[in-house]
Design a protein around this motif. Structure first.
Motif, PDB file in Angstrom:
ATOM      1  N   PHE A  59      -1.976  -8.243   9.588  1.00 30.55           N
ATOM      2  CA  PHE A  59      -2.091  -7.105  10.500  1.00 30.55           C
ATOM      3  C   PHE A  59      -3.495  -6.520  10.429  1.00 30.55           C
ATOM      4  CE2 PHE A  59      -1.910  -2.708  11.785  1.00 30.55           C
ATOM      5  CZ  PHE A  59      -1.350  -2.869  13.053  1.00 30.55           C
ATOM      6  N   HIS A  60      -4.106  -6.344  11.594  1.00 28.72           N
ATOM      7  CA  HIS A  60      -5.434  -5.709  11.663  1.00 28.72           C
ATOM      8  C   HIS A  60      -5.563  -5.002  13.002  1.00 28.72           C
ATOM      9  CE1 HIS A  60      -7.065  -9.056  14.234  1.00 28.72           C
ATOM     10  NE2 HIS A  60      -6.080  -9.691  13.644  1.00 28.72           N
ATOM     11  N   THR A  61      -6.155  -3.811  12.957  1.00 31.06           N
ATOM     12  CA  THR A  61      -6.349  -3.064  14.206  1.00 31.06           C
ATOM     13  C   THR A  61      -7.461  -2.031  14.036  1.00 31.06           C
ATOM     14  OG1 THR A  61      -5.227  -1.798  15.946  1.00 31.06           O
ATOM     15  CG2 THR A  61      -4.656  -1.227  13.671  1.00 31.06           C
ATOM     16  N   ASN A  62      -8.048  -1.667  15.154  1.00 30.64           N
ATOM     17  CA  ASN A  62      -8.993  -0.545  15.152  1.00 30.64           C
ATOM     18  C   ASN A  62      -8.323   0.713  15.669  1.00 30.64           C
ATOM     19  OD1 ASN A  62     -11.453  -1.569  14.107  1.00 30.64           O
ATOM     20  ND2 ASN A  62     -11.665  -2.817  15.948  1.00 30.64           N
ATOM     21  N   SER A  63      -7.044   0.618  16.022  1.00 24.79           N
ATOM     22  CA  SER A  63      -6.355   1.755  16.619  1.00 24.79           C
ATOM     23  C   SER A  63      -5.594   2.559  15.563  1.00 24.79           C
ATOM     24  CB  SER A  63      -5.386   1.259  17.698  1.00 24.79           C
ATOM     25  OG  SER A  63      -4.487   2.286  18.028  1.00 24.79           O
ATOM     26  N   ASP A  75       5.460   0.992   4.348  1.00 22.19           N
ATOM     27  CA  ASP A  75       4.277   1.270   3.536  1.00 22.19           C
ATOM     28  C   ASP A  75       3.403   0.028   3.663  1.00 22.19           C
ATOM     29  OD1 ASP A  75       5.316   3.671   2.670  1.00 22.19           O
ATOM     30  OD2 ASP A  75       6.422   2.692   1.031  1.00 22.19           O
ATOM     31  N   TRP A  76       2.181   0.150   3.242  1.00 18.58           N
ATOM     32  CA  TRP A  76       1.260  -0.967   3.431  1.00 18.58           C
ATOM     33  C   TRP A  76       0.599  -1.386   2.125  1.00 18.58           C
ATOM     34  CZ3 TRP A  76       1.182  -2.888   8.333  1.00 18.58           C
ATOM     35  CH2 TRP A  76       1.537  -2.029   9.396  1.00 18.58           C
ATOM     36  N   PRO A 190       2.406  -5.266   5.600  1.00 25.78           N
ATOM     37  CA  PRO A 190       3.551  -4.392   5.308  1.00 25.78           C
ATOM     38  C   PRO A 190       4.047  -4.694   3.892  1.00 25.78           C
ATOM     39  CG  PRO A 190       4.096  -6.058   6.980  1.00 25.78           C
ATOM     40  CD  PRO A 190       2.644  -6.208   6.683  1.00 25.78           C
ATOM     41  N   SER A 191       4.165  -3.664   3.056  1.00 21.05           N
ATOM     42  CA  SER A 191       4.361  -3.967   1.628  1.00 21.05           C
ATOM     43  C   SER A 191       5.677  -4.667   1.322  1.00 21.05           C
ATOM     44  CB  SER A 191       4.174  -2.734   0.749  1.00 21.05           C
ATOM     45  OG  SER A 191       4.727  -1.625   1.345  1.00 21.05           O
TER      46      SER A 191
END
Ligand code: FAD
Ligand code: UDP
Length: 368
Positions: A59-63, A75-76, A190-191
């Motif tokens: 998972f990757h985002t700039n938002s 949780d991450w 996601p953890s």
């Protein structure tokens, strides 16, 4: 009659469902697989290792908005993806960076020297339209052959010159030694895995889920006020203009009980010489501690489950014909990677779903 039916429990369908349920709508999700989470589905394999059934998902985002929205359900674990490519028997960082060049040519150039190296080898191009233009105009012929042409041919069954620029443009070229695959401001896993994230997102009193149900096989049960469709758009219209090409994959999973680590990083790419495109070692993505380890080799194939829309000019023209039909539907919304025929990352599928759900809510409020 159902109020809203959502076809597909991937990111597009699940995010729409949750937003609509919270806005007061009753939602029935039909999913043809026996699980939620779409292609992001993960599960514990027979040896207790969390693996991704349909290929590695990072998972990757700039938002910030999307990150915060998903954070309601998980949780991450901080994770920055690093990838090596096996070329001529040696491992190099990909995206190509300072280390790649210095390792390949046995020199220790600084950033300015790397810049002038790229300046010397790059092939100037007036108008960038294909993926070949992207690669040649940034790293030139030799690096294109070593890192891109073979991988692309394996992955898509097409030459770089046949693919739209956006495909190769996913991979930057760097003059510094940043070896991260992505540079987005939010990079996390996601953890407890993606499936648990989905289970929490879908846990709502106004959401019902029918797994193992193909929308097209039970038409009489699918009466509803509004349909949200996240499957392949050509299938919805019974292939009226001919099938839209999607690329498929095959995964070969392997577990090792006697070794803790299979490879130095989570993902190794094999641009040349091997049938598979990449090998993923899941523990290195998820951070799971385990005495053994599980990997997946990824093989691309022309037939099978649709995983990737194939971004070429002619496919885009064909898609536009289907899109015209879709635009004229008043009680059907098409959203997601297969329905919008877009090479979406997960965050883009979430963004598209948020927009689609808000549009449906606005429409219903107007009609009341
Ligand atoms: P999907 O996840 O495909 O969900 C669609 C769902 O609809 C499926 O579950 C399908 O079974 C169901 N469906 C279809 N037709 C019917 C029908 N007739 N009846 C009932 N159900 C139906 N993104 C990232 O951000 N990072 C990554 O690292 C990353 N890695 C990827 C690796 C691979 C190998 C692949 C294939 C994709 C990767 N992605 C990644 C992209 C990511 O998977 C997608 O962006 C995301 O899953 C799209 O969600 P979606 O809901 O549009 O589609
Ligand atoms: N690519 C390549 N060599 C690599 C990595 C990527 O040629 O080592 C090209 C290839 O065409 C690939 C595209 O860049 O399909 C996008 O790569 P990405 O890793 O984003 O693909 P995905 O994870 O979506 O399969």
């Amino acid at each position: 009659m159902n109020e809203i039916i959502v076809v597909g429990a991937g990111f597009a369908g699940s995010v729409c469902s949750r937003i609509l349920a919270e806005a007061g709508f009753r939602v029935l999700i039909v999913e043809k697989r026996d699980h939620v989470a779409g292609n992001a589905f993960d599960y514990l394999d027979a040896d207790g290792i969390l693996v991704h059934k349909y290929g590695p998902h990072i998972f990757h985002t700039n938002s910030k908005r999307i990150f915060e929205y998903l954070s309601r359900f998980t949780d991450w674990r901080f994770y920055e993806h690093r990838v090596l490519a096996l070329v001529d028997g040696k491992l190099y960082p990909i995206p190509i960076n300072q280390t790649t060049i210095s390792r390949m040519y046995g020199t220790s150039p600084n950033e300015a020297a790397i810049e002038s190296f790229f300046e010397k080898v790059r092939v100037p191009c007036d108008k960038i339209t294909t993926s070949e233009d992207v690669v040649l105009s940034s790293v030139g012929y030799e690096l294109c052959e070593k890192f891109f042409r073979g991988y692309t041919l394996k992955q898509w069954g097409l030459d770089l010159s046949e693919l739209s620029a956006g495909v190769a443009a996913r991979i930057p070229t760097r003059v510094n030694d940043d070896d991260r695959y992505f540079t987005d401001s939010f990079q996390f896993m996601p953890s407890r895995g993606y499936t648990q994230l989905f289970q929490r997102m879908l846990d709502h009193p106004r959401i019902a889920i029918n797994l193992g149900t193909d929308y097209f096989e039970r038409p009489h049960e699918m009466q509803c006020h509004h349909l949200i469709y996240t499957g392949p758009i050509d299938r919805f219209y019974d292939y009226r203009f001919g099938p839209l090409p999607y690329r498929s994959l095959r995964f070969e999973f392997q577990h090792f009980s006697d070794i803790e680590s299979f490879q130095p990083v989570a993902q190794i790419n094999y641009p040349n010489d091997f049938e598979y495109t990449r090998i993923t070692e899941f523990k290195k993505l998820t951070g799971q501690v385990h005495d053994g380890t599980s990997i997946a080799r990824e093989y691309s194939q022309p037939v099978g489950e649709p995983f990737y829309p194939i971004p070429t000019q002619s496919n885009e023209i064909l898609f536009k014909r289907y899109q015209q039909l879709a635009d004229n539907e008043h009680s059907v919304t098409f959203v997601g990677r297969l329905a919008q025929y877009r090479y979406f990352n997960m965050d883009q599928a979430v963004a598209a779903a948020m927009l689609a759900a808000e549009t449906v809510i606005t429409k219903f409020r107007k009609n009341k």
